[in-house]
Design a protein around this motif. Structure first.
Motif, mmCIF file in Angstrom:
data_model
loop_
_atom_site.group_PDB
_atom_site.id
_atom_site.type_symbol
_atom_site.label_atom_id
_atom_site.label_comp_id
_atom_site.label_asym_id
_atom_site.label_seq_id
_atom_site.Cartn_x
_atom_site.Cartn_y
_atom_site.Cartn_z
ATOM 1 N N GLN A 119 -32.357 2.483 -43.694
ATOM 2 C CA GLN A 119 -32.089 1.139 -42.854
ATOM 3 C C GLN A 119 -33.598 0.581 -42.896
ATOM 4 O O GLN A 119 -34.412 0.616 -43.202
ATOM 5 C CB GLN A 119 -31.820 1.984 -41.335
ATOM 6 N N ALA A 120 -33.310 -0.792 -42.292
ATOM 7 C CA ALA A 120 -34.129 -1.619 -42.029
ATOM 8 C C ALA A 120 -33.762 -2.434 -40.932
ATOM 9 O O ALA A 120 -32.882 -2.843 -40.643
ATOM 10 C CB ALA A 120 -34.219 -2.650 -43.333
ATOM 11 N N LEU A 121 -35.008 -3.005 -40.303
ATOM 12 C CA LEU A 121 -34.872 -3.857 -39.092
ATOM 13 C C LEU A 121 -35.332 -5.198 -39.522
ATOM 14 O O LEU A 121 -36.544 -5.318 -40.183
ATOM 15 C CB LEU A 121 -35.879 -3.401 -37.672
ATOM 16 N N GLU A 122 -34.616 -6.282 -39.354
ATOM 17 C CA GLU A 122 -35.041 -7.580 -39.619
ATOM 18 C C GLU A 122 -35.205 -8.410 -38.342
ATOM 19 O O GLU A 122 -34.235 -8.359 -37.459
ATOM 20 C CB GLU A 122 -33.817 -8.353 -40.735
ATOM 21 N N VAL A 123 -36.329 -9.345 -38.230
ATOM 22 C CA VAL A 123 -36.335 -10.033 -37.090
ATOM 23 C C VAL A 123 -36.601 -11.411 -37.684
ATOM 24 O O VAL A 123 -37.026 -11.707 -38.746
ATOM 25 C CB VAL A 123 -37.727 -9.612 -36.391
ATOM 26 N N GLY A 124 -35.975 -12.317 -37.043
ATOM 27 C CA GLY A 124 -36.329 -13.625 -37.489
ATOM 28 C C GLY A 124 -35.807 -14.873 -36.608
ATOM 29 O O GLY A 124 -35.504 -14.625 -35.404
ATOM 30 N N SER A 125 -35.690 -16.070 -37.039
ATOM 31 C CA SER A 125 -35.140 -17.105 -36.371
ATOM 32 C C SER A 125 -33.895 -17.703 -37.176
ATOM 33 O O SER A 125 -33.682 -17.518 -38.401
ATOM 34 C CB SER A 125 -36.262 -17.942 -35.906
#
Length: 167
Positions: A119-125
């Motif tokens: 799994q991966a957590l992506e944060v962005g705009s």
């Protein structure tokens, strides 16, 4: 005298042996860290590519292709609305949003990816512009990605408009 010499030798050899083991473990830790960093880079590249594919599908008005980027049991948490559960419901909600919005260009900027096994957590705009370049919305998002047999898929998705409204 021999007992004293044996004891002294033991006192000198044991710390040296422990130091050698510690140095070996540090080398192992460094190698594990390098492998982890390489894995994070690989996952980050894959997640950013998947995000770009999603933005492209959404911008093209292709709700089916955009929804295919989600796992079957995904949950989307849109602003100002109840949670949408399951790929079919997500596709239906997206199709309605796309029809209401008209032609748009959506872009994402990933600011952080945390890789955790499969799994991966992506944060962005994100930014949404009309086909004529009019700025419609911008905000931030968090996505939990899961690596499946079909590649990286979104399993949880939440976003918030920075303009006080939402999509």
């Amino acid at each position: 005298m021999k007992k004293w010499l044996i004891a002294l030798t033991a006192l000198l050899v044991l710390p040296a042996s422990a130091l050698a083991q510690e140095m070996e473990m540090e080398g192992h830790d460094e190698m594990a860290h390098e492998q982890h960093e390489a894995m994070v880079e690989e996952v980050t590249a894959a997640v950013e590519a998947a995000s770009a594919a999603f933005a492209e599908a959404f911008s093209a008005g292709d709700a089916e292709a955009a929804a295919a980027m989600y796992t079957e049991d995904a949950v989307v948490l849109p602003p100002g609305s109840d949670a949408v559960e399951g790929r079919a419901a997500i596709q239906e909600a997206m199709a309605a949003d796309m029809a209401a919005m008209g032609d748009v260009v959506m872009t994402f900027e990933t600011t952080e990816v945390q890789a955790m096994h499969r799994q991966a957590l992506e944060v962005g705009s994100y930014t949404v512009e009309g086909a004529d370049g009019t700025h419609l919305d911008h905000g931030k998002f968090m996505v939990v990605w899961t690596h499946t047999d079909d590649g990286w898929k979104m399993t949880r998705d939440i976003w918030n408009s920075s303009m006080g409204g939402g999509m």
